[in-house]
Design a protein around this motif. Structure first.
Motif, PDB file in Angstrom:
ATOM      1  N   GLU A 110       0.984  -1.243  -0.039  1.00 47.31           N
ATOM      2  CA  GLU A 110       0.030  -0.008   0.139  1.00 47.31           C
ATOM      3  C   GLU A 110       0.824   1.123  -0.008  1.00 47.31           C
ATOM      4  OE1 GLU A 110      -3.546   1.667   2.557  1.00 47.31           O
ATOM      5  OE2 GLU A 110      -2.860  -0.497   3.185  1.00 47.31           O
ATOM      6  N   SER A 111       0.891   1.958  -1.042  1.00 42.35           N
ATOM      7  CA  SER A 111       1.754   3.288  -1.350  1.00 42.35           C
ATOM      8  C   SER A 111       1.475   4.246  -0.243  1.00 42.35           C
ATOM      9  CB  SER A 111       1.803   3.783  -2.606  1.00 42.35           C
ATOM     10  OG  SER A 111       0.559   4.070  -2.714  1.00 42.35           O
ATOM     11  N   SER A 112       0.293   3.967   0.356  1.00 40.47           N
ATOM     12  CA  SER A 112      -0.214   5.111   1.372  1.00 40.47           C
ATOM     13  C   SER A 112       0.270   4.865   2.690  1.00 40.47           C
ATOM     14  CB  SER A 112      -1.700   5.375   1.434  1.00 40.47           C
ATOM     15  OG  SER A 112      -2.316   3.936   1.735  1.00 40.47           O
ATOM     16  N   SER A 113       0.927   3.696   3.091  1.00 44.58           N
ATOM     17  CA  SER A 113       1.102   3.299   4.175  1.00 44.58           C
ATOM     18  C   SER A 113       2.840   3.873   4.591  1.00 44.58           C
ATOM     19  CB  SER A 113       1.442   1.700   4.647  1.00 44.58           C
ATOM     20  OG  SER A 113       2.386   1.214   3.785  1.00 44.58           O
ATOM     21  N   LYS A 114       3.122   3.842   5.851  1.00 44.72           N
ATOM     22  CA  LYS A 114       4.324   4.447   6.053  1.00 44.72           C
ATOM     23  C   LYS A 114       5.683   3.862   5.492  1.00 44.72           C
ATOM     24  CE  LYS A 114       3.274   5.241  11.024  1.00 44.72           C
ATOM     25  NZ  LYS A 114       3.514   4.912  12.619  1.00 44.72           N
ATOM     26  N   PRO A 115       6.834   4.482   5.079  1.00 40.34           N
ATOM     27  CA  PRO A 115       7.777   3.933   4.788  1.00 40.34           C
ATOM     28  C   PRO A 115       8.491   3.179   5.797  1.00 40.34           C
ATOM     29  CG  PRO A 115       7.815   6.238   4.311  1.00 40.34           C
ATOM     30  CD  PRO A 115       6.825   5.908   5.169  1.00 40.34           C
ATOM     31  N   PRO A 116       9.030   1.910   5.410  1.00 40.68           N
ATOM     32  CA  PRO A 116       9.404   0.809   6.668  1.00 40.68           C
ATOM     33  C   PRO A 116      10.223   1.455   7.757  1.00 40.68           C
ATOM     34  CG  PRO A 116       9.783  -0.126   4.550  1.00 40.68           C
ATOM     35  CD  PRO A 116       9.462   1.412   3.943  1.00 40.68           C
ATOM     36  N   LEU A 117      11.260   2.285   7.221  1.00 46.89           N
ATOM     37  CA  LEU A 117      11.939   2.940   8.186  1.00 46.89           C
ATOM     38  C   LEU A 117      11.256   3.705   9.244  1.00 46.89           C
ATOM     39  CD1 LEU A 117      14.605   3.574   9.703  1.00 46.89           C
ATOM     40  CD2 LEU A 117      14.903   5.350   7.955  1.00 46.89           C
ATOM     41  N   LEU A 118      10.312   4.385   8.869  1.00 49.53           N
ATOM     42  CA  LEU A 118       9.489   5.265   9.456  1.00 49.53           C
ATOM     43  C   LEU A 118       8.741   4.301  10.310  1.00 49.53           C
ATOM     44  CD1 LEU A 118       8.475   8.194  10.632  1.00 49.53           C
ATOM     45  CD2 LEU A 118       6.864   8.075   8.453  1.00 49.53           C
ATOM     46  N   ALA A 119       8.131   3.163   9.948  1.00 52.72           N
ATOM     47  CA  ALA A 119       7.379   2.187  10.772  1.00 52.72           C
ATOM     48  C   ALA A 119       8.215   1.837  11.937  1.00 52.72           C
ATOM     49  CB  ALA A 119       6.794   1.218   9.850  1.00 52.72           C
ATOM     50  N   ALA A 120       9.252   1.397  11.561  1.00 52.48           N
ATOM     51  CA  ALA A 120      10.325   0.626  12.615  1.00 52.48           C
ATOM     52  C   ALA A 120      10.626   1.922  13.725  1.00 52.48           C
ATOM     53  CB  ALA A 120      11.502   0.352  12.068  1.00 52.48           C
ATOM     54  N   LEU A 121      10.557   3.049  13.437  1.00 51.42           N
ATOM     55  CA  LEU A 121      10.763   4.068  14.278  1.00 51.42           C
ATOM     56  C   LEU A 121       9.743   4.482  15.181  1.00 51.42           C
ATOM     57  CD1 LEU A 121      13.138   6.294  12.030  1.00 51.42           C
ATOM     58  CD2 LEU A 121      13.974   5.411  14.336  1.00 51.42           C
ATOM     59  N   THR A 122       8.583   4.496  14.530  1.00 54.27           N
ATOM     60  CA  THR A 122       7.385   5.001  15.248  1.00 54.27           C
ATOM     61  C   THR A 122       6.306   4.024  15.459  1.00 54.27           C
ATOM     62  OG1 THR A 122       6.486   5.517  13.281  1.00 54.27           O
ATOM     63  CG2 THR A 122       7.803   7.314  14.246  1.00 54.27           C
ATOM     64  N   ASP A 123       6.175   2.935  14.788  1.00 53.99           N
ATOM     65  CA  ASP A 123       5.121   2.056  15.360  1.00 53.99           C
ATOM     66  C   ASP A 123       5.189   1.565  16.662  1.00 53.99           C
ATOM     67  OD1 ASP A 123       3.972   2.171  12.845  1.00 53.99           O
ATOM     68  OD2 ASP A 123       4.513   0.142  12.153  1.00 53.99           O
ATOM     69  N   GLY A 124       3.854   1.255  17.549  1.00 52.93           N
ATOM     70  CA  GLY A 124       4.254   1.008  18.815  1.00 52.93           C
ATOM     71  C   GLY A 124       4.041  -0.703  18.882  1.00 52.93           C
ATOM     72  N   GLU A 125       3.873  -1.152  19.992  1.00 55.16           N
ATOM     73  CA  GLU A 125       3.506  -2.560  20.310  1.00 55.16           C
ATOM     74  C   GLU A 125       4.634  -3.540  19.993  1.00 55.16           C
ATOM     75  OE1 GLU A 125       0.032  -3.380  21.880  1.00 55.16           O
ATOM     76  OE2 GLU A 125       0.480  -1.120  22.364  1.00 55.16           O
ATOM     77  N   ASP A 126       5.898  -2.968  19.722  1.00 57.09           N
ATOM     78  CA  ASP A 126       6.858  -4.182  19.505  1.00 57.09           C
ATOM     79  C   ASP A 126       7.214  -5.235  20.501  1.00 57.09           C
ATOM     80  OD1 ASP A 126       7.527  -3.580  16.905  1.00 57.09           O
ATOM     81  OD2 ASP A 126       8.537  -1.732  17.353  1.00 57.09           O
ATOM     82  N   PHE A 127       7.255  -4.421  21.855  1.00 52.33           N
ATOM     83  CA  PHE A 127       7.686  -5.114  23.052  1.00 52.33           C
ATOM     84  C   PHE A 127       8.875  -5.911  22.781  1.00 52.33           C
ATOM     85  CE2 PHE A 127       3.047  -4.571  23.197  1.00 52.33           C
ATOM     86  CZ  PHE A 127       3.020  -3.931  24.386  1.00 52.33           C
ATOM     87  N   GLU A 128       9.992  -5.262  22.268  1.00 55.32           N
ATOM     88  CA  GLU A 128      11.383  -5.529  22.461  1.00 55.32           C
ATOM     89  C   GLU A 128      11.973  -4.981  23.441  1.00 55.32           C
ATOM     90  OE1 GLU A 128      12.464  -8.040  20.927  1.00 55.32           O
ATOM     91  OE2 GLU A 128      10.865  -8.576  19.355  1.00 55.32           O
ATOM     92  N   LEU A 129      13.297  -5.372  23.707  1.00 56.42           N
ATOM     93  CA  LEU A 129      14.016  -4.755  24.761  1.00 56.42           C
ATOM     94  C   LEU A 129      15.152  -3.770  23.969  1.00 56.42           C
ATOM     95  CD1 LEU A 129      15.463  -7.958  26.823  1.00 56.42           C
ATOM     96  CD2 LEU A 129      13.605  -6.103  27.475  1.00 56.42           C
ATOM     97  N   LEU A 130      15.058  -2.572  24.561  1.00 58.21           N
ATOM     98  CA  LEU A 130      16.046  -1.394  24.196  1.00 58.21           C
ATOM     99  C   LEU A 130      16.873  -1.280  25.252  1.00 58.21           C
ATOM    100  CD1 LEU A 130      16.864   0.619  22.034  1.00 58.21           C
ATOM    101  CD2 LEU A 130      15.272   2.209  23.179  1.00 58.21           C
ATOM    102  N   PHE A 131      18.414  -1.373  25.369  1.00 54.71           N
ATOM    103  CA  PHE A 131      19.277  -1.270  26.310  1.00 54.71           C
ATOM    104  C   PHE A 131      20.661  -0.755  25.841  1.00 54.71           C
ATOM    105  CE2 PHE A 131      21.887  -4.824  25.433  1.00 54.71           C
ATOM    106  CZ  PHE A 131      20.818  -5.823  24.663  1.00 54.71           C
ATOM    107  N   THR A 132      21.448  -0.222  26.646  1.00 57.09           N
ATOM    108  CA  THR A 132      22.525   0.220  26.508  1.00 57.09           C
ATOM    109  C   THR A 132      23.643  -0.457  27.474  1.00 57.09           C
ATOM    110  OG1 THR A 132      22.583   2.089  28.182  1.00 57.09           O
ATOM    111  CG2 THR A 132      21.379   2.458  26.161  1.00 57.09           C
TER     112      THR A 132
END
Ligand code: MG
Length: 310
Positions: free
Chosen positions: A234-256
């Motif tokens: 769907e050309s109207s949906s978010k570009p994949p990079l934008l989806a990875a940056l802004t979509d919710g509900e991933d429930f992965e760990l982000l850590f440093t």
């Protein structure tokens, strides 16, 4: 009024007492209830028909998700879950088979992580079904991982793949309890959060709590297949990079953690969790703000300014 504004209004008035080590503002509350060497973790979360699921959603997945959200927050502290209470709101014409199936999904996940469901409450909810879970857990005092410990020079890591979760994955995700405990036991993790509101937003929680900035490497961000397929279909949906940056509900760990540990981390993770990708996606900087770097250079990433990606 936004959710942030609402929370900012309510927080200063919250009652407190001497047990509170970390109150509202991290993934779980951290409490001293006198257990030798341990803190108690305390968390609540809810799922609501029309927001997190629909009347057509398979009921076992609703129960799974309701508990998994809380488990993910206990994971983000490096803790282990222990007991849960469940509040269930139902319309008066509920189907018993559907309710039992919701509980089957919840109980199956609870059993997998040795978590007891010790009661709860049922109430009439005229419009919509909802499920609210309160969860207790424990964590070794020295291993409790907060959002506030990130240091300049840390590498920034994320588990799994990001974006497109709402196309299905969000109902079935496995909370990263085992991965988080392995991290806490084997590495000097400086800060951790679980991704519920999107990488760009949740990373900002770490940066704000720690008083640091970050530089993300565009090419290193792991983009999910679902996000790529959605963009192609769907050309109207978010570009994949934008989806990875802004979509919710991933429930992965982000850590440093210290960048010098990166190789040992990536090797050890691959050996321990071969089915779960781990990516180094950037580094923590002393200068505040969030920067995205690609082959054309670095640019500032504004939480509300994503249109420049398209
Ligand atoms: Mg969280």
């Amino acid at each position: 009024m936004t959710e942030q504004e609402l929370i900012a209004r309510l927080l200063p008035g919250l009652a407190t007492n001497a047990s509170v080590r970390v109150g509202a503002g991290d993934d779980c509350a951290v409490l001293d209830l006198g257990l030798p060497g341990q803190w108690v973790l305390f968390k609540t979360d809810a799922v609501m028909e029309g927001i997190h699921f629909t009347p057509d959603t398979e009921p076992a997945r609703i129960g799974h998700k309701a508990l998994a959200r809380c488990l993910s927050d206990v994971a983000a502290m490096g803790g282990r879950p222990t007991q849960a209470l469940v509040t269930l709101g139902l319309p008066r014409d509920f189907e018993i088979a559907r309710v039992e199936a919701i509980y089957a999904g919840l109980n199956q996940l609870a059993a997998r992580y040795d978590t007891a469901v010790v009661g709860g409450e049922t109430i009439a909810s005229p419009e919509r079904t909802f499920l609210s879970v309160a969860l207790l857990g424990t964590v070794e005092r020295e291993k409790c991982l907060l959002r506030s410990g990130a240091q300049s020079g840390d590498g920034l890591f994320v588990s799994g793949q990001l974006g497109g979760s709402l196309q299905g994955r969000h109902l079935d995700f496995e909370p990263r309890i085992r991965e988080a405990q392995w991290l806490a036991q084997n590495f000097e993790v400086h800060s951790m959060i679980d991704l519920s509101d999107g990488l760009a937003t949740d990373l900002r929680h770490i940066l704000k709590a720690s008083g640091v900035g970050a530089e993300l490497l565009e090419r290193a961000i792991p983009i999910s297949r679902a996000a790529r397929l959605a963009a192609r279909a769907e050309s109207s949906s978010k570009p994949p990079l934008l989806a990875a940056l802004t979509d919710g509900e991933d429930f992965e760990l982000l850590f440093t953690l210290p960048a010098r540990e990166a190789v040992r981390l990536l090797d050890g993770w691959k050996a321990s969790f071969p089915g779960v990708p781990l990516s180094c996606i950037g580094r923590i900087t002393s200068s505040p703000g969030l920067v995205l770097r690609n082959e054309n250079g670095a640019r500032s990433l504004n939480v509300h300014g994503f249109s420049h990606f398209s």
